[in-house]
Every structure is written in structure tokens, then in C-alpha cells.
Design an enzyme around this catalytic site. Structure first.
Site, short mmCIF file in Angstrom:
data_model
loop_
_atom_site.label_atom_id
_atom_site.label_comp_id
_atom_site.label_asym_id
_atom_site.label_seq_id
_atom_site.Cartn_x
_atom_site.Cartn_y
_atom_site.Cartn_z
N CYS A 325 0.84 -1.20 0.00
CA CYS A 325 0.00 0.00 0.00
C CYS A 325 0.87 1.25 0.00
CB CYS A 325 -0.89 0.02 1.24
SG CYS A 325 -2.05 -1.33 1.26
N ASP A 326 1.78 1.33 -0.94
CA ASP A 326 2.64 2.50 -1.04
C ASP A 326 2.74 2.84 -2.52
OD1 ASP A 326 4.96 4.17 -1.37
OD2 ASP A 326 5.49 3.66 0.69
#
Ligand SMILES: *Cc1c(COP(=O)(O)O)cnc(C)c1O
Length: 377
Positions: A325-326
Site C-alpha cells: 500500500c505505497d
């Protein structure tokens, strides 16, 4: 690349989740190719490229020396059977207590690039050999090492003079032409600089003996690269040109060129999607990304070959991304990657040329993903 041994291992073991598989036979072949290409150079394997104990043990047995970036790496080489006399502490940025610890373990060869570092070594590692790293511009390299390490040649003269004055052995000059260096002339330029340092100190009666030619030897990703023999010949010609009949001892520090093509990462397609119905670029998300070991895709610098069971089918450009989730976890977007239209969720994707700089770059638990597992076979 994906050797038969690696393919068989994956087929029989079927490890779950992303993992690296390294074929030791390929590493052994690479070591012998370096020996043949540069028969007068000592080989110091750059441990940071892949410190798997099986690799270090095999190379130690084959007679390799080791370039260590930290005390932990010095210990890894020694645990693999290398005597301290075959270890160079090649990082120019060291805590004084780490220099002292390496010295206690028997290491007597240290890299420096400034007077301040020489003074640390003189305080805690009396009588050791030091070599001074000179800057290179990294031109021609796909992973340049920029300005962080080294000093200009004129300053190297001051640094080694100071080492001599403090009772250390001013042993030589080192450089690194940049990693994945495909321009054979890069060594010629750097050897010209090294020669200047040798000549200036000789005038003062300080005789240097060694040139450390560094790493930079490439591995094959998507494009062919010159073979080890071509590098050997270019380096030998440059040594002759700059040093004539007085060719110094030389060492090389291959990392990527020793292990890069020996490893393959097995990964899996987690998702294939689009951002709009009329998008012509698909997003392909793998179960490994920048934080799982593929950090060298930063700025899309290293472009790995991908193998799928659909190779040969019609392809279309894809953005390739990792699972975290980056938003930085995108591998290839500026230059999309052509992948088969028939590729589907759950398919295995082999990422070739991943034996170097992958496990060592893998985060411990970013987003809860475990560090990249590795099997050395
Ligand atoms: C990283 C490094 C190497 C290895 O470089 P490659 O390009 O992987 O061959 C060699 N020497 C030093 C000092 C290094 O820091």
C-alpha cells in the site's frame, strides 16, 4: 537465468509466495570466468550483492577473497571459511569501533577516501594497509554510485601521504566505475586517474603497489552485455597504456557480475486491472515489488527479464507494480512492460537476473510481507 536446476526445483518444491532461487553452478562458472578473464587479479567478491552462506562458503573454497561493507559482513566471510587475510573492509564510511573490531578479527586492508577516515584507522588499526578511493563519474553505468564515495585524485595524494606519515601502509588506489557498467572505456578513464596518484606519490618516495578495479561488471538483463573476456582485455590494455611495464597488483570486486544471472525470483500475479474502461494500459500487480527485493527498479534503472507460461502470445504494454500500500511501489510505468494479453491472475511470473541486490534490499516486514525467502541450490 532460469536454469533447468532452478525450473526443476520450483516444479518439485512448489514454494508458496515469492522467493529467490540461486543456482550455485552458475556462480561457480562466473567465478572461473573472472579468473580466466583477469588471471593476474585477485577476486574480492562484494558480499553485499548476495550474502547467502552457501554462496560465501563455495567462493571461499574456490579461493575467492571478500569485500565487506560492515563488521557483520566480515564475520559472514570468516564464518564461511575465509581467513581475515582475504578480507577487505571496503566501505569508506566506518565507525572507529567497527574498524577496531575488524582489526581484532585480523583484517588489515581498509578503504578510505579522506584524511579523517585515515586518522581513525591509524588510531585503532596500526600498521594496516589502506587504499584511497577516487571519484568516478559513473557514466555508462545503469546503477551509478555517484558522488557518495571517493575523492578527486589530487586529494587522494594528500590522503595517502597522511596514511604513510601515520605509519599505515599507503597501499594503493581504488575506484568503482558504477554498477552494471557496459562501457569498457570506463576503466581506462579511472586508471588514468589512478596513475596520476601513483606518479605524484612516487616523486615523494611513497611507492603504491595496488589498484583496486572495483566492481561494475554487468549481468545480462534484457540486452546482451560484453563477456568477461572483453572486460579483461580492455582492463589489461588500459593498465599497459597507463602503467607501461610497471603494472601494479590488481584486485577486482565483482558483486552483480558474480551472482546476478545465477538467481531467479518466482512471483505470482495478484491482480490485473485497468483504471478506466478505455485504458489501453493494463496494471499488473505481482506479489513482489520495490520493498520485497526489487529496489533496483528505482527510477526504472534495472529492467529485469520476465518469463511467463504465455510467452509467444500477443502482448500489450502493462504498468508493473508491487503489492504494498505505497504508491512508490511501482516497478515500470514510464516505460511500460509488454506482457502477454493471455496473462491471468494467479499466473506464475519468473523474474530473471535477480541473484544480486534483491534479498539484501528486501524490507523486514513492510506492510506485513515477510522478507524475500531464498533457496540456494
Ligand atoms: C557494491 C560494491 C562492489 C560491487 O559492485 P558491482 O557493481 O555489484 O560489481 C564492489 N566494490 C565496492 C566497494 C562496492 O561498494
Amino acid at each position: 537465468m532460469a536454469t533447468q536446476r532452478i525450473i526443476d526445483f520450483l516444479a518439485t518444491r512448489r514454494p508458496d509466495g515469492p522467493c529467490l532461487v540461486v543456482d550455485l553452478d552458475v556462480v561457480a562458472d562466473n567465478f572461473r570466468a573472472f579468473e580466466r578473464a583477469l588471471p593476474d587479479s585477485r577476486i574480492y567478491y562484494a558480499i553485499k550483492a548476495n550474502p547467502a552462506p552457501e554462496i560465501l562458503r563455495m567462493l571461499a573454497k574456490m579461493g575467492s577473497s571478500f569485500d565487506a561493507a560492515s563488521v557483520a559482513e566480515v564475520e559472514m566471510a570468516m564464518n564461511a571459511g575465509a581467513p581475515a587475510s582475504r578480507i577487505s573492509f571496503g566501505n569508506t564510511i566506518k565507525k572507529e569501533r567497527d574498524i577496531a573490531r575488524a582489526y581484532q578479527l585480523g583484517v588489515r586492508l581498509f578503504a578510505v577516501d579522506c584524511v579523517e577516515e585515515v586518522e581513525k584507522i591509524a588510531r585503532v588499526a596500526a600498521g594496516s594497509r589502506v587504499f584511497c578511493r577516487v571519484l568516478t563519474d559513473g557514466a555508462g553505468a545503469e546503477w551509478p554510485l555517484s558522488r557518495k564515495f571517493g575523492c578527486v585524485p589530487v586529494m587522494a595524494v594528500d590522503v595517502l601521504r597522511r596514511a604513510h606519515a601515520l605509519g599505515l601502509e599507503a597501499y594503493g588506489v581504488s575506484f568503482h566505475v558504477g554498477s552494471q557498467q557496459t562501457d569498457l572505456a570506463a576503466w581506462d578513464r579511472a586508471l588514468g586517474d589512478a596513475r596520476q596518484v601513483f606518479a605524484a606519490l612516487a616523486e615523494e618516495g611513497i611507492v603504491l603497489r595496488m589498484v583496486n578495479l572495483g566492481g561494475g561488471f554487468p549481468t545480462r538483463y534484457l540486452r546482451d552485455v560484453p563477456a568477461a573476456e572483453a572486460y579483461g582485455q580492455a582492463i589489461f590494455d588500459a593498465l599497459r597504456k597507463h602503467f607501461g611495464n610497471a603494472i601494479p597488483e590488481t584486485i577486482i570486486e565483482p558483486g552483480r557480475g558474480m551472482v546476478g544471472n545465477a538467481g531467479v525470483i518466482k512471483s505470482e500475479v495478484v491482480l490485473i486491472s485497468k483504471k478506466a474502461d478505455n485504458d489501453n494500459v493494463r496494471w499488473v500487480f505481482l506479489d513482489i515489488g520495490k520493498f520485497g527485493g526489487l529496489a533496483e527498479t528505482m527510477d526504472e534503472a534495472i529492467r529485469y527479464p520476465l518469463v511467463t507460461r504465455h510467452d509467444g502470445d500477443a502482448t500489450a504494454p502493462c504498468v508493473l507494480a508491487g503489492p504494498t500500500c505505497d504508491s512508490a511501489d511501482v516497478l515500470y510505468e514510464k516505460t511500460p512492460y509488454p506482457l502477454p494479453l493471455s496473462l491471468t491472475i494467479g499466473d506464475e511470473v519468473l523474474i530473471e537476473g535477480t541473484g544480486a541486490y534483491t534479498t539484501t534490499y528486501s524490507a523486514v516486514a513492510f506492510n506485513g510481507f515477510e522478507p524475500l525467502r531464498s533457496y540456494v541450490i
